[in-house]
Design a protein around this motif. Structure first.
Motif, PDB file in Angstrom:
ATOM      1  N   ARG A  99      -8.900 -28.253 -13.316  1.00  0.00           N
ATOM      2  CA  ARG A  99      -9.313 -29.648 -13.038  1.00  0.00           C
ATOM      3  C   ARG A  99     -10.678 -29.675 -12.366  1.00  0.00           C
ATOM      4  O   ARG A  99     -11.521 -30.512 -12.665  1.00  0.00           O
ATOM      5  CB  ARG A  99      -8.286 -30.352 -12.152  1.00  0.00           C
ATOM      6  CG  ARG A  99      -7.133 -30.876 -12.936  1.00  0.00           C
ATOM      7  CD  ARG A  99      -6.204 -31.776 -12.121  1.00  0.00           C
ATOM      8  NE  ARG A  99      -4.944 -31.851 -12.839  1.00  0.00           N
ATOM      9  CZ  ARG A  99      -3.851 -31.172 -12.507  1.00  0.00           C
ATOM     10  NH1 ARG A  99      -3.839 -30.431 -11.417  1.00  0.00           N
ATOM     11  NH2 ARG A  99      -2.772 -31.254 -13.250  1.00  0.00           N
ATOM     12  N   ALA A 100     -10.878 -28.735 -11.436  1.00  0.00           N
ATOM     13  CA  ALA A 100     -12.160 -28.690 -10.726  1.00  0.00           C
ATOM     14  C   ALA A 100     -13.304 -28.369 -11.685  1.00  0.00           C
ATOM     15  O   ALA A 100     -14.401 -28.918 -11.564  1.00  0.00           O
ATOM     16  CB  ALA A 100     -12.099 -27.639  -9.608  1.00  0.00           C
ATOM     17  N   ILE A 101     -13.060 -27.512 -12.646  1.00  0.00           N
ATOM     18  CA  ILE A 101     -14.108 -27.099 -13.586  1.00  0.00           C
ATOM     19  C   ILE A 101     -14.252 -28.097 -14.739  1.00  0.00           C
ATOM     20  O   ILE A 101     -15.359 -28.402 -15.181  1.00  0.00           O
ATOM     21  CB  ILE A 101     -13.791 -25.692 -14.184  1.00  0.00           C
ATOM     22  CG1 ILE A 101     -13.582 -24.652 -13.088  1.00  0.00           C
ATOM     23  CG2 ILE A 101     -14.880 -25.273 -15.171  1.00  0.00           C
ATOM     24  CD1 ILE A 101     -14.768 -24.393 -12.200  1.00  0.00           C
ATOM     25  N   GLY A 102     -13.119 -28.600 -15.207  1.00  0.00           N
ATOM     26  CA  GLY A 102     -13.138 -29.435 -16.416  1.00  0.00           C
ATOM     27  C   GLY A 102     -13.413 -30.906 -16.162  1.00  0.00           C
ATOM     28  O   GLY A 102     -13.852 -31.621 -17.063  1.00  0.00           O
ATOM     29  N   ASN A 123      -7.335 -32.702 -19.769  1.00  0.00           N
ATOM     30  CA  ASN A 123      -6.029 -33.145 -19.265  1.00  0.00           C
ATOM     31  C   ASN A 123      -5.256 -31.884 -18.938  1.00  0.00           C
ATOM     32  O   ASN A 123      -5.085 -31.036 -19.817  1.00  0.00           O
ATOM     33  CB  ASN A 123      -5.250 -33.905 -20.343  1.00  0.00           C
ATOM     34  CG  ASN A 123      -5.756 -35.319 -20.518  1.00  0.00           C
ATOM     35  OD1 ASN A 123      -6.050 -36.002 -19.549  1.00  0.00           O
ATOM     36  ND2 ASN A 123      -5.867 -35.741 -21.761  1.00  0.00           N
ATOM     37  N   VAL A 124      -4.815 -31.755 -17.696  1.00  0.00           N
ATOM     38  CA  VAL A 124      -4.164 -30.510 -17.294  1.00  0.00           C
ATOM     39  C   VAL A 124      -2.734 -30.777 -16.852  1.00  0.00           C
ATOM     40  O   VAL A 124      -2.472 -31.712 -16.092  1.00  0.00           O
ATOM     41  CB  VAL A 124      -4.934 -29.829 -16.130  1.00  0.00           C
ATOM     42  CG1 VAL A 124      -4.358 -28.442 -15.868  1.00  0.00           C
ATOM     43  CG2 VAL A 124      -6.417 -29.726 -16.450  1.00  0.00           C
ATOM     44  N   ALA A 151     -12.011 -18.988 -11.836  1.00  0.00           N
ATOM     45  CA  ALA A 151     -12.845 -20.167 -12.135  1.00  0.00           C
ATOM     46  C   ALA A 151     -13.900 -19.847 -13.191  1.00  0.00           C
ATOM     47  O   ALA A 151     -14.138 -20.629 -14.115  1.00  0.00           O
ATOM     48  CB  ALA A 151     -13.500 -20.676 -10.851  1.00  0.00           C
ATOM     49  N   ARG A 152     -14.514 -18.673 -13.068  1.00  0.00           N
ATOM     50  CA  ARG A 152     -15.538 -18.282 -14.050  1.00  0.00           C
ATOM     51  C   ARG A 152     -14.920 -18.110 -15.437  1.00  0.00           C
ATOM     52  O   ARG A 152     -15.499 -18.539 -16.444  1.00  0.00           O
ATOM     53  CB  ARG A 152     -16.206 -16.978 -13.619  1.00  0.00           C
ATOM     54  CG  ARG A 152     -17.128 -17.163 -12.429  1.00  0.00           C
ATOM     55  CD  ARG A 152     -17.726 -15.828 -11.998  1.00  0.00           C
ATOM     56  NE  ARG A 152     -18.534 -15.988 -10.794  1.00  0.00           N
ATOM     57  CZ  ARG A 152     -19.009 -14.978 -10.083  1.00  0.00           C
ATOM     58  NH1 ARG A 152     -18.764 -13.719 -10.446  1.00  0.00           N
ATOM     59  NH2 ARG A 152     -19.734 -15.209  -9.001  1.00  0.00           N
ATOM     60  N   ALA A 153     -13.740 -17.472 -15.485  1.00  0.00           N
ATOM     61  CA  ALA A 153     -13.075 -17.251 -16.779  1.00  0.00           C
ATOM     62  C   ALA A 153     -12.656 -18.589 -17.403  1.00  0.00           C
ATOM     63  O   ALA A 153     -12.777 -18.787 -18.614  1.00  0.00           O
ATOM     64  CB  ALA A 153     -11.855 -16.352 -16.593  1.00  0.00           C
ATOM     65  N   TYR A 204     -19.224 -28.089 -17.406  1.00  0.00           N
ATOM     66  CA  TYR A 204     -18.456 -26.945 -16.905  1.00  0.00           C
ATOM     67  C   TYR A 204     -19.318 -26.055 -16.014  1.00  0.00           C
ATOM     68  O   TYR A 204     -18.865 -25.561 -14.978  1.00  0.00           O
ATOM     69  CB  TYR A 204     -17.863 -26.131 -18.067  1.00  0.00           C
ATOM     70  CG  TYR A 204     -16.980 -26.952 -18.990  1.00  0.00           C
ATOM     71  CD1 TYR A 204     -16.070 -27.877 -18.470  1.00  0.00           C
ATOM     72  CD2 TYR A 204     -17.055 -26.815 -20.374  1.00  0.00           C
ATOM     73  CE1 TYR A 204     -15.267 -28.640 -19.310  1.00  0.00           C
ATOM     74  CE2 TYR A 204     -16.241 -27.566 -21.215  1.00  0.00           C
ATOM     75  CZ  TYR A 204     -15.359 -28.482 -20.689  1.00  0.00           C
ATOM     76  OH  TYR A 204     -14.574 -29.233 -21.512  1.00  0.00           O
ATOM     77  N   GLN A 205     -20.570 -25.859 -16.408  1.00  0.00           N
ATOM     78  CA  GLN A 205     -21.471 -25.025 -15.601  1.00  0.00           C
ATOM     79  C   GLN A 205     -21.737 -25.651 -14.236  1.00  0.00           C
ATOM     80  O   GLN A 205     -21.707 -24.979 -13.208  1.00  0.00           O
ATOM     81  CB  GLN A 205     -22.789 -24.803 -16.338  1.00  0.00           C
ATOM     82  CG  GLN A 205     -22.701 -23.671 -17.348  1.00  0.00           C
ATOM     83  CD  GLN A 205     -24.018 -23.374 -18.037  1.00  0.00           C
ATOM     84  OE1 GLN A 205     -24.878 -24.266 -18.110  1.00  0.00           O
ATOM     85  NE2 GLN A 205     -24.172 -22.173 -18.545  1.00  0.00           N
ATOM     86  N   ALA A 206     -21.992 -26.956 -14.238  1.00  0.00           N
ATOM     87  CA  ALA A 206     -22.278 -27.651 -12.970  1.00  0.00           C
ATOM     88  C   ALA A 206     -21.053 -27.628 -12.059  1.00  0.00           C
ATOM     89  O   ALA A 206     -21.170 -27.393 -10.843  1.00  0.00           O
ATOM     90  CB  ALA A 206     -22.712 -29.091 -13.256  1.00  0.00           C
ATOM     91  N   ASN A 207     -19.874 -27.855 -12.646  1.00  0.00           N
ATOM     92  CA  ASN A 207     -18.652 -27.862 -11.837  1.00  0.00           C
ATOM     93  C   ASN A 207     -18.318 -26.475 -11.314  1.00  0.00           C
ATOM     94  O   ASN A 207     -17.817 -26.331 -10.189  1.00  0.00           O
ATOM     95  CB  ASN A 207     -17.477 -28.429 -12.636  1.00  0.00           C
ATOM     96  CG  ASN A 207     -17.624 -29.925 -12.875  1.00  0.00           C
ATOM     97  OD1 ASN A 207     -18.429 -30.601 -12.225  1.00  0.00           O
ATOM     98  ND2 ASN A 207     -16.867 -30.459 -13.820  1.00  0.00           N
ATOM     99  N   LEU A 208     -18.589 -25.450 -12.118  1.00  0.00           N
ATOM    100  CA  LEU A 208     -18.367 -24.079 -11.653  1.00  0.00           C
ATOM    101  C   LEU A 208     -19.307 -23.767 -10.479  1.00  0.00           C
ATOM    102  O   LEU A 208     -18.885 -23.183  -9.473  1.00  0.00           O
ATOM    103  CB  LEU A 208     -18.584 -23.070 -12.785  1.00  0.00           C
ATOM    104  CG  LEU A 208     -18.471 -21.594 -12.383  1.00  0.00           C
ATOM    105  CD1 LEU A 208     -17.073 -21.258 -11.871  1.00  0.00           C
ATOM    106  CD2 LEU A 208     -18.839 -20.675 -13.560  1.00  0.00           C
TER     107      LEU A 208
END
Ligand SMILES: [Zn+2]
Length: 306
Positions: free
Chosen positions: A40-43, A48-49, A151-153, A169-173
């Protein structure tokens, strides 16, 4: 009154569940709530999780319900902890889902244990009947550096499945890792009094966490992983804690507290009962909340002079 109000609540809940989120493009199903929270944090709103196990449940056991198979049938991605944590249910769930895209080896299947360094792998020759985790200890999400690798994976896999979302995804990571960088020294400071010390835990779930913060787990309330405490073993644990002046008994909140309470009462060790997954208590909604909660309970509970 309840029976009059409930139908409305239920109907609204069902409608909300059916309505697609604004931009969501990927349906992700996880076995436990920790990968779900990180996803959720990355996406963000591109995913939808759904987590099958709740954080207040023992993740070693789950009923392979047909409703879960339906969720997996419609999923774009399934994330598992792996290392046999889900051995009791993941096989039947995947088979019953009839979704080739989420089978092991496909892009829709992500075994997060493949990106961490497993500890306590039992050599094939030494494997006996009592080992529930022969491939290595699966409780690796409790080391925040493993959380970073997860998180990276997850970001990489979401990008592979949804290339249009790459920038999100990059910004959230990056934001996730920045928060982790800021939190890690706080957690380390709380755990500093335990450095070089010995503790006892209920299950063997704290190996990675203990390694990260420099203490060792020298005994368990369970006589063998997955086996409930016996009187003889409990007596041995009490003797161990007394003889080594151990100041902390650490356990997950889904195990029975009765025997650990007796052990703590008889020895003076602090008893820390904590969630071991996101969702394990109401206040633990994110991966950061989880380590915030665990480290602050341990800080309050540990007795340096039991
Ligand atoms: Zn386990």
């Amino acid at each position: 009154m309840r029976h009059l109000i409930l139908p409305f609540v239920t109907a609204a809940g069902v409608l909300a569940g059916l309505a697609p989120a604004a931009h969501a493009s990927l349906d992700v199903v996880t076995t436990t709530q920790d990968p779900a929270a990180i996803t959720r944090a990355i996406g963000g709103d591109r995913v939808n999780v759904l987590s099958l196990c709740k954080g207040y449940q023992d993740p070693h056991y789950l009923d392979a319900k047909p409703s879960y198979m339906l969720k997996l049938h419609n999923a774009d991605l399934v994330e598992v902890i792996g290392l046999d944590l889900e051995i009791g249910y993941i096989g039947p769930l995947l088979t019953g889902a009839r979704n080739e895209n989420i089978m092991p080896g496909q892009n829709g299947y992500l075994d997060l244990s493949t990106v961490i360094q497993p500890l306590e792998v039992i050599p094939v020759a030494d494997r006996g009947q009592g080992d529930i985790h022969p491939l290595g200890n699966p409780h690796y999400w409790l080391d925040p550096e493993n959380g970073r690798l997860m998180a990276r994976a997850i970001a990489a896999r979401l990008t592979a499945l949804d290339p249009e979302g790459k920038a999100t995804y990059q910004a959230n990571l990056a934001a996730f890792e920045k928060t982790l960088d800021a939190k890690e020294p706080v957690w380390a400071q709380r755990m500093a009094p335990l450095k070089g010390k010995e503790i006892v835990t209920y299950h063997l779930s704290w190996t990675y966490f203990a390694k990260r913060y420099g203490f060792s787990v020298v005994g368990f309330v369970e006589p063998k992983p997955g086996i409930p405490p016996t009187p003889a073993h409990t007596l041995g644990t009490i003797k161990l804690i007394r003889s080594r002046e151990i100041g902390l008994l650490l356990m997950e909140n889904f195990y029975d507290e009765r025997v650990p309470k007796i052990i703590a009462d008889k020895t003076g060790a602090g008893l820390a009962v904590v969630p071991n997954s996101v969702g394990g208590t109401e206040d633990v909604k994110t991966y950061f909340d989880l380590l915030d909660h665990i480290t602050s309970v341990i800080e309050k509970t540990y007795r340096s002079n039991p």
